[in-house]
Design a protein around this motif. Structure first.
Motif, PDB file in Angstrom:
ATOM      1  N   UNK A 171       0.789  -1.221   0.000  1.00  0.00           N
ATOM      2  CA  UNK A 171       0.000   0.000   0.000  1.00  0.00           C
ATOM      3  C   UNK A 171       0.830   1.285   0.000  1.00  0.00           C
ATOM      4  N   UNK A 172       1.586   1.551   1.007  1.00  0.00           N
ATOM      5  CA  UNK A 172       2.271   2.843   1.133  1.00  0.00           C
ATOM      6  C   UNK A 172       3.319   3.058   0.031  1.00  0.00           C
ATOM      7  N   UNK A 173       4.209   2.114  -0.245  1.00  0.00           N
ATOM      8  CA  UNK A 173       5.190   2.352  -1.316  1.00  0.00           C
ATOM      9  C   UNK A 173       4.533   2.543  -2.691  1.00  0.00           C
ATOM     10  N   UNK A 174       3.504   1.797  -2.973  1.00  0.00           N
ATOM     11  CA  UNK A 174       2.819   1.920  -4.270  1.00  0.00           C
ATOM     12  C   UNK A 174       2.118   3.266  -4.389  1.00  0.00           C
ATOM     13  N   UNK A 175       1.530   3.726  -3.320  1.00  0.00           N
ATOM     14  CA  UNK A 175       0.862   5.033  -3.332  1.00  0.00           C
ATOM     15  C   UNK A 175       1.888   6.138  -3.558  1.00  0.00           C
ATOM     16  N   UNK A 205      -5.668   6.325   5.460  1.00  0.00           N
ATOM     17  CA  UNK A 205      -7.029   5.826   5.232  1.00  0.00           C
ATOM     18  C   UNK A 205      -8.061   6.855   5.681  1.00  0.00           C
ATOM     19  N   UNK A 206      -7.819   7.472   6.827  1.00  0.00           N
ATOM     20  CA  UNK A 206      -8.723   8.505   7.333  1.00  0.00           C
ATOM     21  C   UNK A 206      -8.808   9.670   6.347  1.00  0.00           C
ATOM     22  N   UNK A 207      -7.668  10.086   5.813  1.00  0.00           N
ATOM     23  CA  UNK A 207      -7.651  11.199   4.858  1.00  0.00           C
ATOM     24  C   UNK A 207      -8.344  10.822   3.550  1.00  0.00           C
ATOM     25  N   UNK A 255       3.180  13.587   5.329  1.00  0.00           N
ATOM     26  CA  UNK A 255       1.759  13.949   5.273  1.00  0.00           C
ATOM     27  C   UNK A 255       0.896  12.979   6.070  1.00  0.00           C
ATOM     28  N   UNK A 256       1.224  11.687   5.989  1.00  0.00           N
ATOM     29  CA  UNK A 256       0.414  10.637   6.613  1.00  0.00           C
ATOM     30  C   UNK A 256       1.360   9.661   7.312  1.00  0.00           C
ATOM     31  N   UNK A 257       1.501   9.769   8.629  1.00  0.00           N
ATOM     32  CA  UNK A 257       2.502   8.977   9.345  1.00  0.00           C
ATOM     33  C   UNK A 257       2.267   7.466   9.347  1.00  0.00           C
ATOM     34  N   UNK A 258       1.029   7.040   9.076  1.00  0.00           N
ATOM     35  CA  UNK A 258       0.764   5.606   9.045  1.00  0.00           C
ATOM     36  C   UNK A 258      -0.451   5.320   8.164  1.00  0.00           C
ATOM     37  N   UNK A 259      -0.742   4.043   8.011  1.00  0.00           N
ATOM     38  CA  UNK A 259      -1.830   3.622   7.133  1.00  0.00           C
ATOM     39  C   UNK A 259      -3.178   4.165   7.605  1.00  0.00           C
ATOM     40  N   UNK A 292       5.797  10.995  -5.467  1.00  0.00           N
ATOM     41  CA  UNK A 292       6.497  11.558  -4.315  1.00  0.00           C
ATOM     42  C   UNK A 292       7.322  10.462  -3.666  1.00  0.00           C
ATOM     43  N   UNK A 293       8.282  10.866  -2.878  1.00  0.00           N
ATOM     44  CA  UNK A 293       9.067   9.905  -2.127  1.00  0.00           C
ATOM     45  C   UNK A 293       8.292   9.396  -0.919  1.00  0.00           C
ATOM     46  N   UNK A 294       8.743   8.283  -0.393  1.00  0.00           N
ATOM     47  CA  UNK A 294       8.063   7.741   0.785  1.00  0.00           C
ATOM     48  C   UNK A 294       8.172   8.693   1.972  1.00  0.00           C
ATOM     49  N   UNK A 295       9.274   9.431   2.050  1.00  0.00           N
ATOM     50  CA  UNK A 295       9.415  10.393   3.152  1.00  0.00           C
ATOM     51  C   UNK A 295       8.328  11.463   3.066  1.00  0.00           C
TER      52      UNK A 295
END
Length: 188
Positions: A36-40, A62-64, A54-58, A46-49
């Motif tokens: 999920x996170x790397x693919x997004x 998901x909430x956003x 913007x979103x510290x965890x899944x 954008x980079x994973x950092x």
């Protein structure tokens, strides 16, 4: 630092956030499971950092994404206001988007019950006025209440999640949408 420089970064941050939310919506609507996170991050460009800034965890992501999808829903509902005859098309569109975003719905089910209830109430509130107008104009059953829509969404989601075969699930969910709408709307 020049006056206005933070604003430029802020616009860039807003663009990144929007790209992340769009990419997350795409990933959550696809058939196959992905990291999920790397693919997004990859799809958002954008980079994973940046993603994690913007979103510290899944759950935060998901909430956003859910908040973003609810804003889109509210905009769709607002666009249909004043057109009671279009309530069927609106409800069908929303039920189909629920099928497409079944991955998001599965993630939301991991939220605490209070948060889930807040989102459910927001969806029901969005439909309250259009449903009332459709009832007043004789398009839907007179006994239909906004809370019944929650039941409809749950029924369609259950059908969509009944199998891991995504095509079969979508076909069954599409059929359930047709059956549900026939039960809600009065004959023309």
């Amino acid at each position: 630092m020049l006056y206005g420089t933070p604003t430029a970064r802020r616009r860039d941050a807003q663009r990144n956030r929007a790209a992340i939310l769009e990419a997350a919506g795409e990933v959550l609507s696809e058939d196959e499971q992905v990291a999920l996170m790397p693919e997004i991050a990859r799809r958002a460009g954008v980079g994973q950092a940046t993603l994690y800034r913007h979103f510290p965890d899944r759950q935060a992501l998901t909430t956003a994404v859910l908040g973003y999808q609810l804003e889109l829903l509210e905009a769709r509902v607002a666009a249909h206001s004043g057109h009671p005859g279009g309530f069927r098309a609106l409800l069908r569109e929303v039920l189909h988007s629920q099928i497409e975003l079944r991955g998001l719905v599965k993630l939301v089910r991991r939220f605490d019950l209070g948060l889930q209830e807040r989102y459910r109430r927001r969806v029901i509130a969005a439909f309250a006025a259009p449903l009332r107008h459709a009832k007043e104009h004789g398009h839907v059953r007179a006994d239909l209440v906004p809370e019944d829509l929650s039941l409809l969404f749950t029924m369609v989601q259950s059908v969509a999640e009944a199998t891991d075969d995504v095509r079969a699930a979508r076909a069954a969910a599409d059929r359930s949408v047709a059956l549900v709408l026939d039960g809600v709307f009065l004959p023309e």
